[in-house]
Design an enzyme around this catalytic site. Structure first.
Site, mmCIF file in Angstrom:
data_model
loop_
_atom_site.group_PDB
_atom_site.id
_atom_site.type_symbol
_atom_site.label_atom_id
_atom_site.label_comp_id
_atom_site.label_asym_id
_atom_site.label_seq_id
_atom_site.Cartn_x
_atom_site.Cartn_y
_atom_site.Cartn_z
ATOM 1 C CG PHE A 1 -2.018 -0.925 1.278
ATOM 2 C CD1 PHE A 1 -3.248 -0.598 0.740
ATOM 3 C CD2 PHE A 1 -1.858 -2.175 1.868
ATOM 4 C CE1 PHE A 1 -4.310 -1.495 0.776
ATOM 5 C CE2 PHE A 1 -2.909 -3.078 1.920
ATOM 6 C CZ PHE A 1 -4.135 -2.738 1.366
ATOM 7 C CG ASP A 2 0.718 5.929 -1.584
ATOM 8 O OD1 ASP A 2 1.857 6.273 -1.242
ATOM 9 O OD2 ASP A 2 -0.212 6.735 -1.767
ATOM 10 C CG LEU A 3 1.001 6.699 4.821
ATOM 11 C CD1 LEU A 3 0.101 5.764 5.599
ATOM 12 C CD2 LEU A 3 2.266 7.038 5.606
ATOM 13 C CG ASP A 4 0.603 10.893 3.068
ATOM 14 O OD1 ASP A 4 0.172 10.410 4.136
ATOM 15 O OD2 ASP A 4 1.584 11.652 3.019
ATOM 16 C CB VAL B 1 -3.330 -0.613 -3.149
ATOM 17 C CG1 VAL B 1 -4.562 0.286 -3.026
ATOM 18 C CG2 VAL B 1 -3.750 -2.055 -3.415
#
Length: 258
Positions: free
Chosen positions: A10-13, A175
Site C-alpha cells: 500500500f501507498d500511505l497518503d 495499491v
C-alpha cells in the site's frame, strides 16, 4: 485455477490515510514563515503524494536556497500538529484487519520519510498490521541502505517480504492513488490498483496505467481477493486471449465499505 494469497503493498497518503489538512497546513506555515505565496487548493492537493522537495520546488515555487528551511519548518509543524489531523479513510482499518486475519501479507511503500510514516501508522494503531514499512530517508536524500524514489521504495518492500519473511511475492500487487504509485509498481513488474478517493487529478490513474480503479474499501477487498485465483499455467501453457487487453482500466464502483 490455483489458489494463492496475493501480498499487497500500500501507498500511505491518499490511499490509507487522508493527510490533506495536516500537509496543507504545514506547507502553508512554511511558506508563510519564508514570506512566500501560498498555492490554491488544487495545487496544494497536487503536492500530496510526490516527494516533498519536488512539490515545494515544482508546484509551490520555493527557491533552491530556501528549500532546506521550508522542509525543516514543514516537518516541525507536521510532527507537532499535522499527524493528529490525519484520518484513516472509511473502511480501511476493517479492510486491513480482515486481510491480516486471512493471512494476507501487507506492506507499506511511501515517499514520506520512513520514520514519519511509521509514526503516522502507529498513531492510527495499524502499524502492527504490516510486515514491513518502507519510505524515504529522513531528509529525503539518497543515503546508504535507504531507498530513493518510488520504484526503489517498492523494491525494498518487496525484498523485505520475499527475503526477510520468506513470502512468495510473484503475484504481489500495489495499491495507490497517484501516477507515481503506478510507475513504481510497473518498475518492479507489479500491477497497480488505483483508488479513487485520493489526490489524483482527473484521468491521472487511467493515463498512468492502473489495471483497475476502485471507489470503496469493499471494492478494493473484492478486487484483491479475485486476484488470489491464479490460472493454472500447466493447464493452459502460453495461452493468450486475443480479446483481453491487459492495459485496460476497469472502474469498479460500489457504495459499501468493508
Amino acid at each position: 485455477m490455483t489458489q494463492t494469497t496475493v501480498p499487497v503493498i500500500f501507498d500511505l497518503d491518499g490511499t490509507l490515510v487522508d493527510p490533506a489538512q495536516g500537509i496543507s497546513d504545514g506547507i502553508a506555515a512554511a511558506l508563510t514563515e519564508l514570506g512566500l505565496g501560498i498555492p490554491g487548493k488544487a495545487r496544494m492537493d497536487a503536492m500530496i503524494g510526490p516527494k516533498l522537495s519536488h512539490s515545494l520546488t515544482d508546484i509551490a515555487g520555493v527557491p533552491a536556497e530556501q528549500l532546506d528551511d521550508a522542509i525543516r519548518i514543514y516537518r516541525a509543524h507536521y510532527r507537532a500538529t499535522g499527524i493528529a489531523q490525519s484520518r484513516l479513510y472509511p473502511g480501511i482499518r476493517e479492510l486491513l484487519e480482515s486481510f491480516v486475519e486471512a493471512g494476507r501479507p501487507l506492506a507499506v511503500a511511501t515517499q514520506k520519510p520512513e520514520g514519519i510514516a511509521r509514526t503516522v501508522l502507529e498513531y492510527h494503531g495499524i502499524a502492527v498490521l504490516f510486515h514491513t514499512i518502507r519510505g524515504s530517508a529522513a531528509d529525503e536524500a539518497a543515503a546508504a541502505g535507504v531507498p530513493s524514489g518510488k520504484a526503489s521504495i517498492v523494491a525494498a518492500a518487496l525484498a523485505d517480504l520475499s527475503t526477510g519473511h520468506g513470502l512468495d511475492t510473484q503475484h504481489a500487487v500495489m495499491v495507490g492513488d497517484r501516477a507515481q504509485d503506478v510507475a513504481g509498481a510497473a518498475a518492479n513488474g507489479l500491477d497497480c490498483i488505483g483508488v479513487g478517493w485520493g489526490f489524483a487529478s482527473d484521468g491521472e490513474l487511467d493515463a498512468a496505467g492502473a489495471v483497475e480503479i476502485v471507489h470503496s474499501s469493499t471494492a478494493l477487498h473484492d478486487t484483491i481477493v479475485r486476484r488470489d485465483q491464479v490460472p493454472d499455467a500447466a493447464a493452459t501453457p502460453n495461452a493468450v486471449n486475443p480479446d483481453q487487453n491487459h492495459n485496460a482500466v476497469i472502474e469498479v464502483r460500489t457504495d459499501g465499505n468493508v
